[in-house]
Design a protein around this motif. Structure first.
Motif, PDB file in Angstrom:
ATOM      1  N   SER A   1      -3.258  -6.625  -0.105  1.00 41.01           N
ATOM      2  CA  SER A   1      -2.656  -7.951   0.008  1.00 41.01           C
ATOM      3  C   SER A   1      -2.310  -8.276   1.455  1.00 41.01           C
ATOM      4  CB  SER A   1      -1.381  -8.020  -0.842  1.00 41.01           C
ATOM      5  OG  SER A   1      -1.638  -7.706  -2.174  1.00 41.01           O
TER       6      SER A   1
ATOM      7  N   TRP B   1       4.931 -15.088  -3.595  1.00 36.21           N
ATOM      8  CA  TRP B   1       4.164 -15.215  -4.830  1.00 36.21           C
ATOM      9  C   TRP B   1       4.568 -14.190  -5.886  1.00 36.21           C
ATOM     10  CZ3 TRP B   1       2.009 -13.386  -0.311  1.00 36.21           C
ATOM     11  CH2 TRP B   1       1.515 -12.090  -0.351  1.00 36.21           C
ATOM     12  N   MET B   2       5.498 -13.283  -5.527  1.00 36.16           N
ATOM     13  CA  MET B   2       5.923 -12.254  -6.472  1.00 36.16           C
ATOM     14  C   MET B   2       7.430 -12.272  -6.744  1.00 36.16           C
ATOM     15  SD  MET B   2       3.574  -9.083  -5.134  1.00 36.16           S
ATOM     16  CE  MET B   2       3.862  -8.028  -6.552  1.00 36.16           C
TER      17      MET B   2
ATOM     18  N   SER C   1       8.034 -14.495   3.212  1.00 38.26           N
ATOM     19  CA  SER C   1       8.122 -13.042   3.108  1.00 38.26           C
ATOM     20  C   SER C   1       9.433 -12.606   3.764  1.00 38.26           C
ATOM     21  CB  SER C   1       6.913 -12.367   3.745  1.00 38.26           C
ATOM     22  OG  SER C   1       6.751 -12.782   5.076  1.00 38.26           O
TER      23      SER C   1
ATOM     24  N   ASN D   1      -1.387  -6.033 -10.498  1.00 36.23           N
ATOM     25  CA  ASN D   1      -0.873  -6.895 -11.574  1.00 36.23           C
ATOM     26  C   ASN D   1      -1.178  -6.303 -12.943  1.00 36.23           C
ATOM     27  OD1 ASN D   1      -3.584  -7.397 -11.649  1.00 36.23           O
ATOM     28  ND2 ASN D   1      -3.419  -9.592 -11.271  1.00 36.23           N
TER      29      ASN D   1
END
Length: 169
Positions: free
Chosen positions: A133, A69-70, A76, A157
């Protein structure tokens, strides 16, 4: 010295000689004891265990990751901590029994991972610089008995550059 005294003294000397011979006589060489046979099964290890395999992402503390998501990665991905990365595993936790769905699992993990997040925030000197997270296993794995999960920390963020550039610890 009378004959009786001489006889007693001779007996005493003979007894002492026997005792000295017994005490000073070398022991016979015995073969070394054989090592114990190997254990038929491995000894149990506490959970979470680095040798245990999981059907979902699970990493030891100190592992640096790129997160889907980043970053532009499908899953991952482990990377060296001295390279830009999205997250670092800060702890492993064991979820309690009795969680029924994704929402309860997420909530439990956020609570279980909160102490490691607070430790990182305190150590890094900024309370709003990092996010909790956790890597959340799917409910189906939880229902199969998997309770281990990895806590990770990401850059908030609210920060312009969301990459970590070195290990947190």
């Amino acid at each position: 010295m009378s004959g009786r005294q001489k006889a007693f003294l001779a007996g005493l000397v003979a007894a002492l000689a026997v005792v000295a011979a017994v005490l000073l006589w070398p022991e016979p060489k015995r073969p070394a004891a054989a090592p114990p046979p190997p254990s038929p099964s491995p000894s149990p290890t506490p959970s979470p265990s680095p040798s245990k395999t999981y059907p979902y992402p699970f990493y030891p503390p100190g592992t640096c990751l790129l997160m889907p998501w980043m970053s532009e990665v499908k899953d991952s991905t482990v990377v060296p901590c001295d390279q830009p990365h999205d997250a670092e595993t800060t702890a492993n936790v064991v979820m309690p029994d009795g969680l029924a769905d994704d929402r309860s699992i997420n909530k439990a993990l956020l609570e279980l991972c909160a102490p490691s997040l607070r430790g990182v925030q305190k150590q890094q000197g900024g309370l709003d610089l990092y996010n909790n997270s956790p890597i959340v296993p799917l409910t189906k794995y939880y229902q199969q008995g998997y309770r281990d999960a990895s806590c990770t920390v990401t850059v908030s963020n609210q920060q312009r550059d969301r990459k970590l550039t070195g290990p947190l610890r």
